[in-house]
Enzyme design. Structure first.
Site, PDB file in Angstrom:
ATOM      1  N   CYS A 247       0.834  -1.211   0.000  1.00  0.00           N
ATOM      2  CA  CYS A 247       0.000   0.000   0.000  1.00  0.00           C
ATOM      3  C   CYS A 247       0.868   1.260   0.000  1.00  0.00           C
ATOM      4  CB  CYS A 247      -0.979  -0.036   1.170  1.00  0.00           C
ATOM      5  SG  CYS A 247      -2.395   1.064   0.932  1.00  0.00           S
ATOM      6  N   HIS A 332      -3.949  -5.042  -0.019  1.00  0.00           N
ATOM      7  CA  HIS A 332      -3.574  -5.605   1.281  1.00  0.00           C
ATOM      8  C   HIS A 332      -3.617  -7.132   1.232  1.00  0.00           C
ATOM      9  CE1 HIS A 332      -3.398  -1.986   3.878  1.00  0.00           C
ATOM     10  NE2 HIS A 332      -4.150  -1.485   2.927  1.00  0.00           N
ATOM     11  N   GLU A 334      -2.680  -9.163   3.415  1.00  0.00           N
ATOM     12  CA  GLU A 334      -3.025  -9.714   4.729  1.00  0.00           C
ATOM     13  C   GLU A 334      -4.527  -9.665   4.972  1.00  0.00           C
ATOM     14  OE1 GLU A 334      -3.336  -5.436   5.454  1.00  0.00           O
ATOM     15  OE2 GLU A 334      -2.008  -6.687   4.243  1.00  0.00           O
TER      16      GLU A 334
END
Length: 366
Positions: A247, A332, A334
């Site tokens: 990001c 993202h 994750e």
């Protein structure tokens, strides 16, 4: 319930009712398209200074629990919903969204036509907004809002002040905290990395002195050009240690290599953004939250190769350096909230560190 208004910079006033804190608040109005994950959204540091509109019509139905935090302190300046659920029902529920927002001094407004609001943001772009009591003078509040400058020190406000270590027996990773989500730490600890978290303004010399096997550039809020010290640090460590950016970290790596970034009209925020991998021709659903993007036209002669693009608008979603061990993604991997289709990129980071260690004849205890 107390009546509360949302005022936009263009003079539009939305009337609703309040929940959460009674604080008067200002910020940049944005929207998130996720159907679930409001707790992770509220506690995501990348939303620092923003008033978040949830497009899903009912928010708060499963309450707040101890497991879904992405940071200890939430940084949003307000929450806008169509309908707030006062009586959550979920086996993990520990408190209501209302009580959580009150405890963290975050105002909320319900009863808003979030579909109309979202269409306005999509048409005119993100703008400044304020949450005020219905009794306050709207004209005076609008004038104050228009004279209020948006912050430029978001990374400083969300980054750790002091280094700390998350123990592990595998690769030694220095994680530069620009406003890190706990999900990134979870993915690295799951792979048994030893993580040294350092502030956003740590110098290249300080980082290299820690003898890392890899450097993680995290997510964070705001404009990447507001963090010039991080760009200079990346320029110095590039080629010496494998680098992985997520990001804001992706944007900073691109700037360090000579590319440029630009503000998007309304950004990407949600958990269902399709991304295409140009090497494998596969498409993944991703979680995203960003206002800025890398300008693809500026990648030429930077040493960076475009690796992934957004299906919806063809913005840059991934780059990889053609000479040095460095790559980054705009989304993202994750998740938290969202699909976990792309968490394999953490394994790619480990492979990159393995390759570097093998060249140096270093044995990693995994």
């Amino acid at each position: 319930m107390q009546k509360r208004n949302l005022i936009l910079e263009d003079g539009t006033v939305f009337e609703g009712y309040g929940f959460g804190s009674e604080e008067v608040s200002k910020g940049e109005i944005v929207f998130n398209t996720g159907m679930t994950g409001y707790q992770e959204v509220i506690t995501d540091p990348s939303y620092y200074g923003q008033i978040v509109t949830m497009t899903y019509p009912v928010i708060g139905s499963y309450g707040i629990n101890r497991d879904d935090y992405e940071t200890v302190t939430p940084f949003i300046h307000g929450l806008i919903v169509k309908e707030y659920s006062e009586h959550p029902s979920n086996f993990r529920n520990e408190e209501t969204l209302d009580s959580f927002l009150k405890a963290n001094n975050i105002p909320g407004v319900a009863g808003i036509d979030t579909r109309k609001l979202t269409r306005m943001i999509r048409k005119h772009g993100t703008m400044k907004a304020a949450i005020i009591s219905a009794e306050e003078d709207a004209e005076k509040a609008l004038e104050e809002l228009r004279n209020t400058a948006l912050p430029t020190d978001q990374v400083k406000q969300t980054s750790t002040n002091n280094p700390y270590v998350v123990p592990g027996r595998g690769h030694r990773v220095v994680l530069v905290d620009f406003g890190v989500k706990h999900g990134i730490l979870r993915e690295l600890t799951k792979r048994d990395c030893q993580i040294t978290v350092v502030p956003y303004n740590y110098s290249a010399e300080e980082i290299l002195r820690l003898r890392p096997d890899g450097i993680m550039l995290t997510n964070g809020p705001g404009n990447p050009k507001d963090v010039p010290e991080a760009v200079e640090m990346i320029k110095e460590v590039l080629g010496q240690v494998p680098i992985f950016g997520i990001c804001l970290g992706h944007q900073l790596l691109s700037l360090a290599c000579g590319a440029d970034t630009e503000k998007m009209k309304f950004g990407h925020r949600g958990s269902n953004h399709p991304v295409k991998d140009l090497k494998t021709d596969r498409t993944y659903l991703t979680s995203q939250n960003h206002s800025y993007a890398v300008n693809p036209a500026t990648l030429e002669n930077t040493g960076l190769k475009l690796t992934q693009i957004a299906i919806n608008d063809e913005t840059v979603e991934g780059v990889k350096h053609t000479i040095h061990e460095a790559f980054s993604v705009q989304y993202h991997p994750e998740a938290s909230p969202g699909p976990e289709d792309t968490n394999y990129v953490f394994d790619e980071f480990l492979k990159m560190m393995d390759k570097k260690a093998k060249k140096q004849g270093v044995h990693i205890h995994a």
